[in-house]
Scaffold this motif. Structure first.
Motif, PDB file in Angstrom:
ATOM      1  N   GLU A 202     -15.238 -93.685 -18.879  1.00  0.00           N
ATOM      2  CA  GLU A 202     -16.501 -94.369 -19.155  1.00  0.00           C
ATOM      3  C   GLU A 202     -16.696 -94.489 -20.667  1.00  0.00           C
ATOM      4  N   LYS A 203     -16.949 -95.714 -21.146  1.00  0.00           N
ATOM      5  CA  LYS A 203     -17.107 -95.941 -22.584  1.00  0.00           C
ATOM      6  C   LYS A 203     -18.034 -97.119 -22.822  1.00  0.00           C
ATOM      7  N   PRO A 204     -19.194 -96.884 -23.423  1.00  0.00           N
ATOM      8  CA  PRO A 204     -19.690 -95.590 -23.920  1.00  0.00           C
ATOM      9  C   PRO A 204     -20.113 -94.674 -22.769  1.00  0.00           C
ATOM     10  N   GLN A 205     -20.110 -93.376 -23.037  1.00  0.00           N
ATOM     11  CA  GLN A 205     -20.499 -92.398 -22.033  1.00  0.00           C
ATOM     12  C   GLN A 205     -22.012 -92.447 -21.813  1.00  0.00           C
ATOM     13  N   ARG A 206     -22.407 -92.710 -20.574  1.00  0.00           N
ATOM     14  CA  ARG A 206     -23.823 -92.708 -20.208  1.00  0.00           C
ATOM     15  C   ARG A 206     -24.082 -91.700 -19.097  1.00  0.00           C
TER      16      ARG A 206
ATOM     17  N   VAL B   8     -20.560 -65.812  -9.318  1.00  0.00           N
ATOM     18  CA  VAL B   8     -19.639 -66.227  -8.256  1.00  0.00           C
ATOM     19  C   VAL B   8     -18.186 -66.061  -8.697  1.00  0.00           C
ATOM     20  N   THR B   9     -17.891 -66.471  -9.928  1.00  0.00           N
ATOM     21  CA  THR B   9     -16.501 -66.557 -10.379  1.00  0.00           C
ATOM     22  C   THR B   9     -16.030 -65.333 -11.151  1.00  0.00           C
ATOM     23  N   GLY B  10     -16.967 -64.568 -11.705  1.00  0.00           N
ATOM     24  CA  GLY B  10     -16.580 -63.468 -12.588  1.00  0.00           C
ATOM     25  C   GLY B  10     -15.983 -63.955 -13.891  1.00  0.00           C
ATOM     26  N   CYS B  11     -16.268 -65.189 -14.257  1.00  0.00           N
ATOM     27  CA  CYS B  11     -15.640 -65.810 -15.419  1.00  0.00           C
ATOM     28  C   CYS B  11     -16.571 -65.918 -16.633  1.00  0.00           C
ATOM     29  N   GLY B  12     -17.638 -65.143 -16.644  1.00  0.00           N
ATOM     30  CA  GLY B  12     -18.562 -65.217 -17.770  1.00  0.00           C
ATOM     31  C   GLY B  12     -18.152 -64.309 -18.909  1.00  0.00           C
ATOM     32  N   PRO B  13     -18.945 -64.324 -19.994  1.00  0.00           N
ATOM     33  CA  PRO B  13     -20.098 -65.209 -20.162  1.00  0.00           C
ATOM     34  C   PRO B  13     -19.691 -66.628 -20.572  1.00  0.00           C
ATOM     35  N   LEU B  14     -20.470 -67.596 -20.089  1.00  0.00           N
ATOM     36  CA  LEU B  14     -20.262 -69.003 -20.408  1.00  0.00           C
ATOM     37  C   LEU B  14     -21.397 -69.475 -21.304  1.00  0.00           C
ATOM     38  N   GLU B  15     -21.107 -70.400 -22.204  1.00  0.00           N
ATOM     39  CA  GLU B  15     -22.169 -70.808 -23.119  1.00  0.00           C
ATOM     40  C   GLU B  15     -22.381 -72.311 -23.237  1.00  0.00           C
ATOM     41  N   ALA B  16     -21.451 -73.111 -22.743  1.00  0.00           N
ATOM     42  CA  ALA B  16     -21.604 -74.552 -22.918  1.00  0.00           C
ATOM     43  C   ALA B  16     -20.798 -75.286 -21.855  1.00  0.00           C
ATOM     44  N   ILE B  17     -21.108 -76.555 -21.687  1.00  0.00           N
ATOM     45  CA  ILE B  17     -20.313 -77.427 -20.819  1.00  0.00           C
ATOM     46  C   ILE B  17     -20.215 -78.795 -21.467  1.00  0.00           C
ATOM     47  N   GLU B  18     -19.041 -79.383 -21.351  1.00  0.00           N
ATOM     48  CA  GLU B  18     -18.807 -80.740 -21.811  1.00  0.00           C
ATOM     49  C   GLU B  18     -18.025 -81.479 -20.743  1.00  0.00           C
ATOM     50  N   GLY B  19     -18.249 -82.789 -20.646  1.00  0.00           N
ATOM     51  CA  GLY B  19     -17.508 -83.553 -19.654  1.00  0.00           C
ATOM     52  C   GLY B  19     -17.732 -85.037 -19.809  1.00  0.00           C
ATOM     53  N   ARG B  20     -17.065 -85.791 -18.967  1.00  0.00           N
ATOM     54  CA  ARG B  20     -17.168 -87.251 -19.006  1.00  0.00           C
ATOM     55  C   ARG B  20     -16.816 -87.803 -17.635  1.00  0.00           C
ATOM     56  N   VAL B  21     -17.113 -89.063 -17.424  1.00  0.00           N
ATOM     57  CA  VAL B  21     -16.809 -89.731 -16.167  1.00  0.00           C
ATOM     58  C   VAL B  21     -15.485 -90.477 -16.308  1.00  0.00           C
ATOM     59  N   VAL B  22     -14.610 -90.272 -15.326  1.00  0.00           N
ATOM     60  CA  VAL B  22     -13.314 -90.947 -15.337  1.00  0.00           C
ATOM     61  C   VAL B  22     -13.111 -91.671 -14.013  1.00  0.00           C
TER      62      VAL B  22
ATOM     63  N   CYS C 138     -14.024 -92.286  -8.639  1.00  0.00           N
ATOM     64  CA  CYS C 138     -14.844 -92.122  -9.840  1.00  0.00           C
ATOM     65  C   CYS C 138     -15.459 -90.728  -9.812  1.00  0.00           C
ATOM     66  N   VAL C 139     -15.163 -89.909 -10.823  1.00  0.00           N
ATOM     67  CA  VAL C 139     -15.656 -88.539 -10.848  1.00  0.00           C
ATOM     68  C   VAL C 139     -16.094 -88.153 -12.252  1.00  0.00           C
ATOM     69  N   TYR C 140     -17.093 -87.276 -12.292  1.00  0.00           N
ATOM     70  CA  TYR C 140     -17.378 -86.550 -13.527  1.00  0.00           C
ATOM     71  C   TYR C 140     -16.375 -85.415 -13.602  1.00  0.00           C
ATOM     72  N   THR C 141     -15.759 -85.219 -14.757  1.00  0.00           N
ATOM     73  CA  THR C 141     -14.851 -84.102 -14.952  1.00  0.00           C
ATOM     74  C   THR C 141     -15.240 -83.380 -16.229  1.00  0.00           C
ATOM     75  N   GLY C 142     -15.459 -82.069 -16.108  1.00  0.00           N
ATOM     76  CA  GLY C 142     -15.945 -81.310 -17.255  1.00  0.00           C
ATOM     77  C   GLY C 142     -15.458 -79.877 -17.229  1.00  0.00           C
ATOM     78  N   TRP C 143     -15.857 -79.135 -18.269  1.00  0.00           N
ATOM     79  CA  TRP C 143     -15.420 -77.754 -18.427  1.00  0.00           C
ATOM     80  C   TRP C 143     -16.574 -76.878 -18.887  1.00  0.00           C
ATOM     81  N   PHE C 144     -16.641 -75.682 -18.322  1.00  0.00           N
ATOM     82  CA  PHE C 144     -17.513 -74.631 -18.816  1.00  0.00           C
ATOM     83  C   PHE C 144     -16.723 -73.812 -19.842  1.00  0.00           C
ATOM     84  N   PHE C 145     -17.331 -73.589 -21.008  1.00  0.00           N
ATOM     85  CA  PHE C 145     -16.633 -72.920 -22.104  1.00  0.00           C
ATOM     86  C   PHE C 145     -17.032 -71.445 -22.218  1.00  0.00           C
TER      87      PHE C 145
END
Length: 204
Positions: free
Chosen positions: A70-74, A95-109, A193-200
């Motif tokens: 998606e460009k521009p990302q909306r 749920v995951t035991g994967c913390g601590p998490l502080e941010a998420i970023e992603g985009r639609v592809v 069409c999916v949003y794909t992102g990551w928790f950091f």
């Protein structure tokens, strides 16, 4: 993977529908959880409209494959903002035991049925801050193919496979050096069409 309703993200709030303890075992076994109806209908309609009216650009991922972004990302930033709510982050950490998490970023592809769009096996750790990944189905049309698979690197054992059947379904999965994932080509229908992102991971 079978998707269950465990949370619902709306425009202004996120409702938790299951306790972390009831879901943690599934994540431990499969390194992933599938979440049905993860986006409330009102917000989902807005996101799908943004995707329908938006534009997409070709994106070649060196050594991995091709898709459109998606460009521009909306729609992408709207979803990222909604997923940052503290109660959802806390739930995912438990749920995951994967913390601590502080941010998420992603985009639609978007991937089309063109014998070209796909992603080969990879682990997403070109950015070492990534701790979990998430995909959310925003497809207007049904499609065949486009299967997501997650496996152990060393043994090749398949841990999870998922086909996004319903709009608004989310998949949250582990990002680690011992596992990798891929997305097979869409064979007909779609596009996928999916949003794909990551928790950091939180900075130390």
């Amino acid at each position: 993977m079978k998707a269950s309703p465990v949370f619902a993200v709306g425009a202004y709030r996120t409702t938790l529908l299951a306790t972390p303890e009831t879901i943690a075992g599934e994540f431990s076994k499969h390194r992933a959880i599938a979440c049905a109806n993860a986006i409330e209908p009102g917000l989902l309609a807005t996101l799908m409209r943004l995707c329908r009216e938006g534009s997409f650009a070709s994106d070649e991922v060196e050594g991995l494959g091709h898709r459109e972004v998606e460009k521009p990302q909306r729609a992408g930033p709207t979803i990222s903002l909604a997923l940052k709510r503290a109660n959802l982050i806390d739930w995912i950490e438990h749920v995951t035991g994967c913390g601590p998490l502080e941010a998420i970023e992603g985009r639609v592809v978007r991937a089309r049925a063109n014998n070209h769009d796909q992603l080969l096996w990879h682990d997403d750790l070109d950015d070492v801050r990534r701790r979990l990944a998430v995909t959310i189905n925003l497809s207007k049309q049904n499609y065949e193919g486009g299967l997501f698979e997650l496996r152990e690197k060393r043994t090749g054992k398949l841990l999870a496979s998922h086909h996004h059947l319903e709009p608004g379904t989310a998949l949250i999965f582990d990002v680690a050096y011992d596992i990798e994932h891929r997305v097979l080509p869409v064979t007909s229908g779609g596009p996928r069409c999916v949003y794909t992102g990551w928790f950091f991971k939180a900075a130390k």
